[in-house]
Design a protein around this motif. Structure first.
Motif, PDB file in Angstrom:
ATOM      1  N   VAL A 118     -44.224 -29.966  69.515  1.00  0.00           N
ATOM      2  CA  VAL A 118     -44.864 -31.282  69.523  1.00  0.00           C
ATOM      3  C   VAL A 118     -46.253 -31.150  68.898  1.00  0.00           C
ATOM      4  O   VAL A 118     -47.178 -30.644  69.518  1.00  0.00           O
ATOM      5  N   THR A 119     -46.371 -31.577  67.646  1.00  0.00           N
ATOM      6  CA  THR A 119     -47.681 -31.550  66.981  1.00  0.00           C
ATOM      7  C   THR A 119     -48.065 -32.995  66.660  1.00  0.00           C
ATOM      8  O   THR A 119     -47.215 -33.891  66.698  1.00  0.00           O
ATOM      9  N   LYS A 120     -49.321 -33.191  66.344  1.00  0.00           N
ATOM     10  CA  LYS A 120     -49.819 -34.534  66.002  1.00  0.00           C
ATOM     11  C   LYS A 120     -48.985 -35.146  64.876  1.00  0.00           C
ATOM     12  O   LYS A 120     -48.594 -36.308  64.927  1.00  0.00           O
ATOM     13  N   GLU A 121     -48.719 -34.322  63.860  1.00  0.00           N
ATOM     14  CA  GLU A 121     -47.992 -34.810  62.677  1.00  0.00           C
ATOM     15  C   GLU A 121     -46.568 -35.211  63.053  1.00  0.00           C
ATOM     16  O   GLU A 121     -46.055 -36.232  62.616  1.00  0.00           O
ATOM     17  N   ARG A 122     -45.921 -34.404  63.889  1.00  0.00           N
ATOM     18  CA  ARG A 122     -44.534 -34.686  64.261  1.00  0.00           C
ATOM     19  C   ARG A 122     -44.479 -35.911  65.188  1.00  0.00           C
ATOM     20  O   ARG A 122     -43.541 -36.703  65.127  1.00  0.00           O
TER      21      ARG A 122
END
Ligand code: XMP
Length: 321
Positions: free
Chosen positions: A216-220
């Motif tokens: 879970v990353t900001k971009e995803r």
């Protein structure tokens, strides 16, 4: 489990509301209680019950964890401001993304969200406000699923034997623990909450993180957030129990502008269900599915593949993580 369920047909909503307001009042005494509002029907009901019982001695926070839907924080806060209930937004995005960094295992991700929420963010808020009580909207089904070992719901602590006094420094009050969702909706309506709240499809505690397979990353999150907006706009009139977009872990080959484009995959799910224990995929028209696929791949240029899940629950679950 030793909680006795209050079935919808046995619920006397007026008595229930009066009783819970009385219980919250006497438990908290002259003290201060805090609660986190996500805008879901459960936490909204708890906020209203708490506010009726304690007035300004209830401090309600919206935790901006960075994994909510498009404009959700602003919408929730303005709905409650209109009802006269003050809400403070706490920006905890950094802490959540830090805790989630590198994690791909579903239970580890859930654990990171739980820990960040209760230990890092909430314990601090409780201390700052000298509060000894946390009001929260756990319901019967949350406990049932957690104890059955299906999925650990982020808000189930006491029933797992976690001593919140010792571990986090506060006592948890759970006014809705004997109810299932349909009963909570009836209470929400009786409390004067708007239909956007009492009729709102369920949304999981781990928010969009429950719909991201892998890290879970900001971009995803941004990709699944945009896809969620499209799916919700398209399917909100279907009357389905729940509908969602899921971001897959692996990329696949696609073509854009005549060239190979290695891009993301979005899976759409739309469910018919009564109680979320079992579910059937909604028989959406192919036109509707194509419309969503076209919008998703046009508006989110990182996505090259859109699929529709046709599995039942079980063996699927409604959420992907
Ligand atoms: P599942 O995915 O277990 O979801 O079929 C059942 C219902 O519970 C809602 N929900 C959650 N699901 N983690 C989940 O996986 C949570 O913390 C959570 N909170 C609520 C979910 O959206 C579905 O309606």
């Amino acid at each position: 489990m030793d909680i006795v369920e209050v079935k919808l047909e046995d619920l006397n909503v007026k008595e229930f509301i009066a009783q819970k307001i009385g219980e919250i009042s006497s438990t908290v005494g002259n003290g201060i209680a805090i609660n986190a509002l996500s805008g879901g029907v459960d936490s909204s009901v708890v906020t209203m019950l708490g506010y009726k019982a304690l007035g300004r001695r209830l401090k309600t926070f919206f935790i901006e964890n960075g994994i909510m839907r498009h404009e959700e924080p602003q919408q929730v806060v303005s709905t409650f401001r209109a009802l006269g209930v003050p809400i403070e937004i706490i920006d905890a995005q950094k802490q959540f993304f830090q805790a989630l960094r590198g994690l791909t295992d579903p239970e580890e991700k859930r654990e990171a969200i739980t820990r960040t929420f209760y230990k890092d963010v909430f314990s601090k808020v409780v201390k700052e406000h000298d509060a000894r009580f946390l009001l929260q909207g756990s319901i019967y089904t949350d406990v049932e699923e957690t104890i059955a070992g299906v999925k650990r719901q982020h808000n189930v602590l006491v029933q797992l034997g976690i001593d919140t006094e010792k571990r986090f420094g506060y006592t948890v009050i759970e006014p809705l623990i004997a109810l299932r969702k349909p009963a909570v909706r009836v209470v929400a309506k009786a409390l004067g909450l708007p239909e956007t709240i009492y009729g709102r499809p369920p949304f999981p505690g781990p928010a969009l993180a429950a719909r991201i397979i892998g890290e879970v990353t900001k971009e995803r999150v941004e990709i699944v957030r945009k896809a969620t907006k499209i799916v919700e706009e398209t399917l909100s009139d279907t009357g389905a129990f729940q509908y969602m977009a899921i971001l897959h872990k692996e990329k696949v080959t696609g073509i854009r502008d005549g060239r190979r484009d290695y891009g993301h995959q979005i899976e759409i799910r739309c469910w018919e269900s009564h109680d979320a224990k079992t579910g059937l995929p909604t028989r959406l028209s192919f036109d509707t599915l194509e419309e969503m696929a076209a919008r998703i791949t046009e508006e989110i240029t990182d996505v090259v593949s859109v699929t529709y899940n046709i599995t039942r629950k079980p063996p699927s679950t409604l959420e992907a993580v």
